[in-house]
Design an enzyme around this catalytic site. Sequence first.
Site, short mmCIF file in Angstrom:
data_model
loop_
_atom_site.label_atom_id
_atom_site.label_comp_id
_atom_site.label_asym_id
_atom_site.label_seq_id
_atom_site.Cartn_x
_atom_site.Cartn_y
_atom_site.Cartn_z
N GLN A 24 13.85 -96.86 -65.30
CA GLN A 24 12.42 -97.28 -64.80
C GLN A 24 13.04 -98.28 -63.82
OE1 GLN A 24 12.54 -97.79 -68.50
NE2 GLN A 24 12.17 -95.60 -68.15
N LYS B 149 18.60 -93.21 -59.44
CA LYS B 149 19.75 -94.28 -60.08
C LYS B 149 20.70 -93.50 -60.72
CE LYS B 149 16.24 -95.93 -62.41
NZ LYS B 149 15.18 -95.28 -61.73
P1 GDP Z 1 16.27 -91.68 -61.45
O1 GDP Z 1 15.25 -91.54 -62.72
O2 GDP Z 1 16.28 -92.90 -60.84
O3 GDP Z 1 17.67 -91.25 -61.85
O4 GDP Z 1 15.98 -90.60 -60.39
P2 GDP Z 1 15.58 -89.06 -60.85
O5 GDP Z 1 16.79 -88.30 -61.26
O6 GDP Z 1 14.43 -88.77 -61.83
O7 GDP Z 1 14.94 -88.53 -59.39
C1 GDP Z 1 15.78 -88.35 -58.35
C2 GDP Z 1 15.64 -86.95 -57.91
O8 GDP Z 1 16.09 -86.93 -56.41
C3 GDP Z 1 16.84 -85.89 -58.83
O9 GDP Z 1 16.18 -84.77 -58.64
C4 GDP Z 1 17.87 -86.11 -57.70
O10 GDP Z 1 18.90 -85.24 -57.95
C5 GDP Z 1 17.59 -86.11 -56.27
N1 GDP Z 1 18.30 -86.93 -55.30
C6 GDP Z 1 18.86 -88.03 -55.26
N2 GDP Z 1 19.37 -88.34 -54.28
C7 GDP Z 1 18.85 -87.45 -53.42
C8 GDP Z 1 18.95 -87.28 -51.98
O11 GDP Z 1 19.49 -88.26 -51.04
N3 GDP Z 1 18.45 -86.35 -51.39
C9 GDP Z 1 17.76 -85.36 -52.20
N4 GDP Z 1 17.00 -84.41 -51.32
N5 GDP Z 1 17.46 -85.36 -53.44
C10 GDP Z 1 17.98 -86.62 -54.14
P1 IMO Z 2 13.05 -93.34 -64.65
O1 IMO Z 2 14.36 -94.32 -65.49
C1 IMO Z 2 9.19 -92.89 -63.25
C2 IMO Z 2 5.98 -94.57 -65.86
C3 IMO Z 2 5.16 -93.73 -66.59
C4 IMO Z 2 3.85 -94.51 -66.47
C5 IMO Z 2 4.29 -96.03 -66.93
C6 IMO Z 2 4.36 -96.13 -68.49
O2 IMO Z 2 13.58 -91.98 -64.72
O3 IMO Z 2 13.08 -93.77 -63.39
P2 IMO Z 2 5.76 -95.42 -70.43
O4 IMO Z 2 6.04 -93.93 -71.08
O5 IMO Z 2 7.12 -95.88 -70.22
O6 IMO Z 2 5.07 -96.16 -71.40
O7 IMO Z 2 4.78 -95.23 -69.16
O8 IMO Z 2 5.68 -96.09 -66.60
N1 IMO Z 2 7.64 -94.42 -66.10
C7 IMO Z 2 8.20 -93.82 -65.14
N2 IMO Z 2 8.21 -93.31 -63.88
N3 IMO Z 2 10.27 -92.95 -63.81
C8 IMO Z 2 10.61 -93.41 -64.85
O9 IMO Z 2 11.91 -93.63 -65.50
C9 IMO Z 2 9.65 -93.94 -65.89
N4 IMO Z 2 9.40 -94.16 -66.79
C10 IMO Z 2 8.32 -94.65 -67.32
O10 IMO Z 2 4.79 -92.43 -65.65
O11 IMO Z 2 3.16 -94.64 -65.32
#
Ligand code: GDP
Ligand code: IMO
Length: 436
Positions: free
Chosen positions: A226, A20
């Site tokens: 989330q 996201k």
């Molecule tokens: P969010 O919580 O939904 O914002 O996602 P996160 O940032 O926790 O996890 C997504 C991970 O995937 C991050 O490390 C991004 O830099 C990486 N990422 C996003 N889009 C891509 C993609 O198209 N390819 C690869 N290899 N990594 C990506």
């Molecule tokens: P983003 O925004 C992935 C998961 C935790 C656990 C459950 C409850 O980066 O996508 P909590 O601490 O919220 O009470 O935990 O939710 N969890 C996530 N998993 N990405 C997240 O956020 C999360 N935020 C909470 O691992 O299973």
Amino acid sequence: MTQPSRNLAILGLQWGDEGKGKLVDLLSARFQQVVRFQGGNNAGHTVVVNGQSIALHQVPSGALHPECFLVVGSGVLLNLEVFRQELDRLLQRGIDVTDRLLISEKAHIILPHHIALDQWREGGAGVNKIGTTGRGIGPAYEMKAARMGVRMGDLKHPETLMDRMRPGYNEVCILLGPDAALPSLEAIASQLQAWAQPLLARIGDTQAHLMNAEARGEAILFEGAQATLLDIDHGTYPFVTSSNCSIGGLFTGTGLSPKSLGKVIGVAKAYTTRVGAGPMPSELLDATGDRLREVGREFGTTTGRPRRCGWFDAPITRHAVRTNGADGLGLMKLDVMDGFEEVGLVTGYRNSHGEVLTSLPSCAQDWLGVKPEVRMFKGWSQATRGVRALADLPKEARVYLDALMEAAEAPIAYLSTGPDRDEGFAWPGLFLEGMI
Ligand code: GDP
Ligand code: IMO
Ligand code: MG
């Protein structure tokens, strides 16, 4: 006739970490306001610019665009210590957001005893372990619902701060007992005030701010945290977080009406991951799962925990598409599947009696024994990493993506082929074309 709203929501369709943050950063250039509306520092949103990675937990992912105003809505939880650290880290990179930030006076504050309670439940003898992030999210939302929460606006009334905190604090003390070694109420109050001092001028009425921005013709980007399968109502309860991370939370967490929303992008990975406990029928507990984890660097942004990995799960994603009314998918991380001889797609579920399920189970008990139906596709040897046009995708990847769209019941609006801003493209003929 009134114009359809240009405001756009970006919501997770799986169990979080779909990417996201990347998509919000990418689209922020087109929006004047970027809003977080739920969740707290359980979120970890990674933005990568020119190979440099920035993890954001509570600050909206529009931060890297100096023209974007950042709003922390009323549905968000704030850990003030972490928030200050985040602002400082951004400052060290030359990004000062303080003059373009507004925090809702109704947003609740995560307190040390919320964190202690969360960790107590998850640790040792806990019988209801969810695998939370341990950041105090559940207890802080519980205190909100129990009318014992402390809100950002309370920081403007230091004389009553301790009285606001006392009932919740006392309950946690009774539960955890004298060994919990919690800081005193006085210490918590003075620490909160110290952290909040530089932010006091940035606390205000975010609902009015957003309504005024709309009236001026500005466009708003809503950043979900989330994801739908972690939604307290529509996710895999009880293995969920404590907020509404799907579409409804956007309205309660901003105070805007559904008429303020234009399109909805649902973000999903080209495969599936989950952190923490709970059902995940697509999970691959073999070398294929390990490979997805290694290549996709599937380790949590917030806690560093390894993520569980599996093939794309169409039943959960379809549920999320329907729940959110997603107009299109942001489909991320296709490049991670490069070089697999075969790739799978979970097209359906069967229960423990072998019956085909037409909707997702609601109860934890009904998830037990659910088995995925997996359709296999020929993989692609030509790398998709960095591909920026549909015509450049290998034909095997096109076949897989066509099947994925049909099974998820949504078209791909943006395809991501790497973490950096320029790795990916808006799908031709869909509503993001020309915006990225
Ligand atoms: P969010 O919580 O939904 O914002 O996602 P996160 O940032 O926790 O996890 C997504 C991970 O995937 C991050 O490390 C991004 O830099 C990486 N990422 C996003 N889009 C891509 C993609 O198209 N390819 C690869 N290899 N990594 C990506
Ligand atoms: P983003 O925004 C992935 C998961 C935790 C656990 C459950 C409850 O980066 O996508 P909590 O601490 O919220 O009470 O935990 O939710 N969890 C996530 N998993 N990405 C997240 O956020 C999360 N935020 C909470 O691992 O299973
Ligand atoms: Mg994340």
